[in-house]
Design a protein around this motif. Structure first.
Motif, PDB file in Angstrom:
ATOM      1  N   TYR A   3       0.828  -1.169  -0.044  1.00 52.23           N
ATOM      2  CA  TYR A   3       0.158  -0.107  -0.065  1.00 52.23           C
ATOM      3  C   TYR A   3       0.901   1.539   0.040  1.00 52.23           C
ATOM      4  O   TYR A   3       2.120   1.235   0.259  1.00 52.23           O
ATOM      5  CB  TYR A   3      -1.085   0.053   1.235  1.00 52.23           C
ATOM      6  CG  TYR A   3      -0.229  -0.114   2.588  1.00 52.23           C
ATOM      7  CD1 TYR A   3       0.238   1.277   3.115  1.00 52.23           C
ATOM      8  CD2 TYR A   3       0.168  -1.310   3.023  1.00 52.23           C
ATOM      9  CE1 TYR A   3       0.779   0.998   4.431  1.00 52.23           C
ATOM     10  CE2 TYR A   3       0.491  -1.341   4.443  1.00 52.23           C
ATOM     11  CZ  TYR A   3       1.081   0.000   5.006  1.00 52.23           C
ATOM     12  OH  TYR A   3       1.886  -0.062   6.250  1.00 52.23           O
ATOM     13  N   GLN A   4       0.096   2.462  -0.259  1.00 58.68           N
ATOM     14  CA  GLN A   4       1.265   3.535  -0.494  1.00 58.68           C
ATOM     15  C   GLN A   4       1.466   3.906   1.126  1.00 58.68           C
ATOM     16  O   GLN A   4       0.654   4.287   1.933  1.00 58.68           O
ATOM     17  CB  GLN A   4       0.265   4.800  -0.967  1.00 58.68           C
ATOM     18  CG  GLN A   4       0.873   6.027  -1.229  1.00 58.68           C
ATOM     19  CD  GLN A   4       2.108   5.933  -2.224  1.00 58.68           C
ATOM     20  OE1 GLN A   4       2.166   5.268  -3.208  1.00 58.68           O
ATOM     21  NE2 GLN A   4       3.041   6.652  -1.888  1.00 58.68           N
ATOM     22  N   PRO A   5       2.701   4.146   1.526  1.00 56.44           N
ATOM     23  CA  PRO A   5       3.043   4.708   2.712  1.00 56.44           C
ATOM     24  C   PRO A   5       2.232   5.969   3.317  1.00 56.44           C
ATOM     25  O   PRO A   5       1.989   6.873   2.243  1.00 56.44           O
ATOM     26  CB  PRO A   5       4.563   4.946   2.705  1.00 56.44           C
ATOM     27  CG  PRO A   5       4.930   4.079   1.631  1.00 56.44           C
ATOM     28  CD  PRO A   5       3.905   4.022   0.807  1.00 56.44           C
ATOM     29  N   LYS A   6       2.057   6.226   4.469  1.00 53.74           N
ATOM     30  CA  LYS A   6       1.264   7.319   4.767  1.00 53.74           C
ATOM     31  C   LYS A   6       1.918   8.775   4.665  1.00 53.74           C
ATOM     32  O   LYS A   6       1.359   9.568   4.272  1.00 53.74           O
ATOM     33  CB  LYS A   6       0.749   7.360   6.288  1.00 53.74           C
ATOM     34  CG  LYS A   6       0.172   8.564   6.863  1.00 53.74           C
ATOM     35  CD  LYS A   6      -0.249   8.286   8.505  1.00 53.74           C
ATOM     36  CE  LYS A   6      -0.677   9.568   8.891  1.00 53.74           C
ATOM     37  NZ  LYS A   6      -1.246   9.448  10.436  1.00 53.74           N
ATOM     38  N   PRO A   8       4.846  11.198   3.073  1.00 49.62           N
ATOM     39  CA  PRO A   8       5.523  11.607   1.916  1.00 49.62           C
ATOM     40  C   PRO A   8       7.026  11.758   2.014  1.00 49.62           C
ATOM     41  O   PRO A   8       7.307  11.987   3.387  1.00 49.62           O
ATOM     42  CB  PRO A   8       4.876  12.747   1.379  1.00 49.62           C
ATOM     43  CG  PRO A   8       4.325  13.455   2.535  1.00 49.62           C
ATOM     44  CD  PRO A   8       4.008  12.456   3.628  1.00 49.62           C
ATOM     45  N   GLU A  77       0.389   2.873  10.934  1.00 45.56           N
ATOM     46  CA  GLU A  77       0.226   2.265   9.776  1.00 45.56           C
ATOM     47  C   GLU A  77       0.508   0.584   9.989  1.00 45.56           C
ATOM     48  O   GLU A  77       1.003   0.294  11.074  1.00 45.56           O
ATOM     49  CB  GLU A  77       1.332   2.630   8.730  1.00 45.56           C
ATOM     50  CG  GLU A  77       1.035   4.045   8.361  1.00 45.56           C
ATOM     51  CD  GLU A  77       2.192   4.451   7.304  1.00 45.56           C
ATOM     52  OE1 GLU A  77       2.051   4.170   6.177  1.00 45.56           O
ATOM     53  OE2 GLU A  77       3.247   5.074   7.638  1.00 45.56           O
ATOM     54  N   SER A  80       4.952   0.195   7.367  1.00 50.81           N
ATOM     55  CA  SER A  80       5.582   0.730   6.630  1.00 50.81           C
ATOM     56  C   SER A  80       6.911   1.385   7.305  1.00 50.81           C
ATOM     57  O   SER A  80       7.047   1.646   8.501  1.00 50.81           O
ATOM     58  CB  SER A  80       4.927   2.114   6.293  1.00 50.81           C
ATOM     59  OG  SER A  80       3.591   2.237   5.472  1.00 50.81           O
ATOM     60  N   TYR A  82      10.688   3.548   7.379  1.00 54.77           N
ATOM     61  CA  TYR A  82      11.100   4.842   6.926  1.00 54.77           C
ATOM     62  C   TYR A  82      12.670   4.954   7.337  1.00 54.77           C
ATOM     63  O   TYR A  82      12.944   4.326   8.359  1.00 54.77           O
ATOM     64  CB  TYR A  82      10.557   6.030   7.513  1.00 54.77           C
ATOM     65  CG  TYR A  82       8.861   6.073   7.236  1.00 54.77           C
ATOM     66  CD1 TYR A  82       8.490   6.982   6.170  1.00 54.77           C
ATOM     67  CD2 TYR A  82       8.004   5.393   7.873  1.00 54.77           C
ATOM     68  CE1 TYR A  82       7.044   7.061   5.640  1.00 54.77           C
ATOM     69  CE2 TYR A  82       6.575   5.345   7.580  1.00 54.77           C
ATOM     70  CZ  TYR A  82       6.514   6.283   6.417  1.00 54.77           C
ATOM     71  OH  TYR A  82       4.930   6.144   5.909  1.00 54.77           O
ATOM     72  N   ASP A 521       0.370  -8.867  -1.714  1.00 59.02           N
ATOM     73  CA  ASP A 521      -0.195  -7.829  -1.290  1.00 59.02           C
ATOM     74  C   ASP A 521      -1.099  -8.188  -0.023  1.00 59.02           C
ATOM     75  O   ASP A 521      -1.159  -8.988   0.506  1.00 59.02           O
ATOM     76  CB  ASP A 521      -1.208  -7.024  -2.247  1.00 59.02           C
ATOM     77  CG  ASP A 521      -2.189  -8.253  -2.825  1.00 59.02           C
ATOM     78  OD1 ASP A 521      -2.772  -8.931  -2.104  1.00 59.02           O
ATOM     79  OD2 ASP A 521      -2.292  -8.526  -4.245  1.00 59.02           O
TER      80      ASP A 521
END
Length: 588
Positions: A3-6, A8, A77, A80, A82, A521
């Motif tokens: 999924y798209q990380p929260k 940016p 999340e 994810s 970082y 996924d």
């Protein structure tokens, strides 16, 4: 993880922290039992609290004070990562390797730079026999760590694995100079040389440890560390029992204490300092995945290999009575190995995607033979007066079917041996829960004998699988993957020090674990997790107990924390270290 990380690339801090939290002040907390080493990665001994890792219970580095990892997860999340030590991560197009580029600012506590050679040393050491077995199980699909240059390291994979590039980012990194070349399992009392926000300042083995915040912490202004790790010092005082911790808090010697006993929270957290407002009680609700907390039996003993015996043991556990009389309605009943992860918990009906996975199993027939009827739910006594009696009658029938008979005041097997179960506990608070359970088992002729023992002795016995029954916590990740091999995999059943306390060894489970780690996924992973949950529940490996719906924390009034939004993966103990701070205007 699909999924798209929260957050940016331009984010400046996590939403759940206060980026302007003041730094400084002394925090005093408590710990139970004792400790005898400063190396949390080896199997023998008990490490000091605050390290954030243990050889048979690997956790994320952000929960500790000393070690930084290549990357760090957010707590709001499912999964994810970082950049922390790594300022860049590049996954190969074929997904068979990942290359990390280290932040040139990264420094160890001795001032030396963090280099790729240190990363490789950390990985190779943790994967060796000198470290605990959990790491070898967790990163089993990593073939090698290759130094590309001083600030770049590549991890090559044995096969494609949907989360391997994520979980290797959790690698705790320490300097090659730690231990001065001694065999790693002989590095015991030497303070770690690592890159985290704190260093060990003072140690009194078995009694206390103090961590001091590094004035030169290289990552203090990184987005993943902004507003975090705010105390000048963190001091842990050790106590032999929980009552000593409570009394020290009420005497003003501790700054905060997380309470696990609701009975104690309601009845004993009172007094002059609470009345004056010097001490504050907070109940913080959460939706953190809690996993399966239960009473696990040792399947390595023949008397527990029959699922009917295990189911009978579970029927004697009266959660409804405990919740009404001891927990003041504040506990929830554990019903899943992925409790509180709604998309991972098995449901009454099998979905189409789950059915496709079941139909594709090589061991499909074994799965179907062991998964019959409705999804098992923990026994409830309900509101009826005869609820417990009904459950015990059912348990009695199951035991009779399994060949156990009541004779001469005890439940006995065909050889006449009575069913006596020993259980070690480290804290007297467990006695209030176990006493009613022991009474119920006694009505079936089963003797449950629980004993208060030193926590380090209990750990040693569990590592050696020398137990009948143990309080266990398994599963619980919001993004399950490779750690499940250590929880439920056949290989870990014989690996001393593993998390597979029960000794689960089943080809069906092994096959489902492979499906989970290969899931492309989140939707596929969730479906595979649900069939694993369904299968595990049908085997009755543990007696499900309960989970906390909130955290109970008593603390000095000058401690502050962000109010909202609270992260979904909030852990009270780690949040106290990572997100809270001391208000200097209120501390006198």
């Amino acid at each position: 993880m699909g999924y798209q990380p929260k957050y940016p690339a331009s984010f400046t801090h996590f939403d759940y922290v206060n980026p302007d939290a003041p730094k400084g002040g002394d925090l005093t907390l408590s710990a139970s039992g004792s400790f005898d080493k400063l190396n949390p990665f080896t199997l023998r001994g008990r490490p000091a609290v605050g390290m954030g890792y243990s050889a048979n219970g690997f956790v994320f580095s952000e929960y500790g004070l000393v070690f930084d990892s290549l990357m760090t997860p957010s707590e709001d999340e499912p999964f994810s990562n970082y950049g922390l030590l790594a300022q860049d991560a590049a996954l190969a197009p074929d997904r068979l390797s990942i290359t990390f580029t280290l932040n040139p600012k990264a420094r160890f506590s001795d001032g030396s730079p963090v280099l790729a050679q240190d990363v490789k040393h950390s990985f190779d050491t943790l994967m060796s026999k000198q470290a605990g077995p959990t790491f070898r199980s967790y990163w089993v699909d990593i073939k090698d760590a290759v130094v590309v240059d001083d600030r770049a390291i590549r991890f090559d994979f044995k096969r494609r694995n949907s989360e391997l590039h994520m979980i290797i980012g959790q690698l705790p990194v320490f300097s090659r100079a730690w231990g001065k070349g001694k065999p790693f399992d002989q590095v015991v009392t030497e303070p770690p040389i690592a890159s985290g926000p704190y260093v060990i300042d003072k140690v009194d083995f078995g009694k206390s440890i103090t961590y001091r915040r590094r004035a030169d912490y290289w990552a203090a202004d990184l987005p993943v560390r902004k507003g975090m790790f705010n105390y000048g010092t963190v001091n842990y005082q050790y106590f032999k029992d929980k009552l000593g911790e409570e009394e020290s808090l009420k005497a003003g010697m501790l700054d905060a204490l997380e309470e696990s006993s609701i009975l104690a929270w309601v009845r004993r957290y009172k007094g002059r300092r609470f009345d004056s407002g010097e001490l504050v009680k907070e109940e913080i609700s959460h939706r953190r995945p809690t996993g399966m907390q239960g009473l696990a039996v040792n399947l390595r003993q023949a008397r527990f290999t029959d699922a009917r015996v295990r189911q009978a043991l579970a029927l004697a556990f009266d959660f409804d009575w405990l919740n009404a009389h001891l927990f003041y309605g504040r506990r929830g009943r554990t019903q899943s190995y992925f409790q509180n992860s709604d998309d991972l918990m098995a449901r009454a009906e099998v979905s189409q995607q789950e059915q496709m996975l079941i139909d594709g199993l090589k061991n499909k027939q074994r799965f179907l033979d062991n998964v019959k009827g409705q999804l098992p739910r923990p026994a409830s006594t309900g509101d009826t007066a005869d609820g417990l009696r009904r459950n015990l009658v059912r348990a009695q029938a199951l035991l009779r079917e399994a060949g156990w008979v009541y004779r001469d005041g005890a439940l006995r097997d065909s050889a006449g041996t009575p069913l006596v179960i020993n259980l070690d506990i480290a804290d007297r608070s467990s006695e209030t829960v176990l006493a009613p359970y022991a009474r119920n088992l006694g009505k079936l002729g089963i003797s449950l004998q629980y004993r208060l023992r030193d926590a380090s002795l209990i750990k040693k016995k569990l590592d050696e699988f020398d137990f009948d029954m143990a309080i266990s916590l398994q599963g619980g990740s919001s993004s399950p993957g490779n750690e499940l091999f250590d929880d439920f995999g056949s290989k870990s059943a014989a690996e001393k020090g593993s998390q597979n306390l029960s000794g689960i060894s089943d080809p069906v489970i092994d096959e489902i674990l492979e499906i989970i780690v290969d899931s492309p996924d989140r939707k596929s992973l969730a479906a595979a997790a649900r069939i694993l949950d369904r299968y595990l529940l049908h085997q009755h490996y543990v007696t499900p107990m309960y989970y906390g719906k909130q955290y109970f924390i008593a603390h000095k009034q000058y401690l502050r924390h962000p109010v909202a939004p609270l992260p979904q993966r909030l852990l009270a103990g780690s949040a106290l270290l990572t997100m809270w701070w001391i208000d200097p205007s209120e501390k006198k």
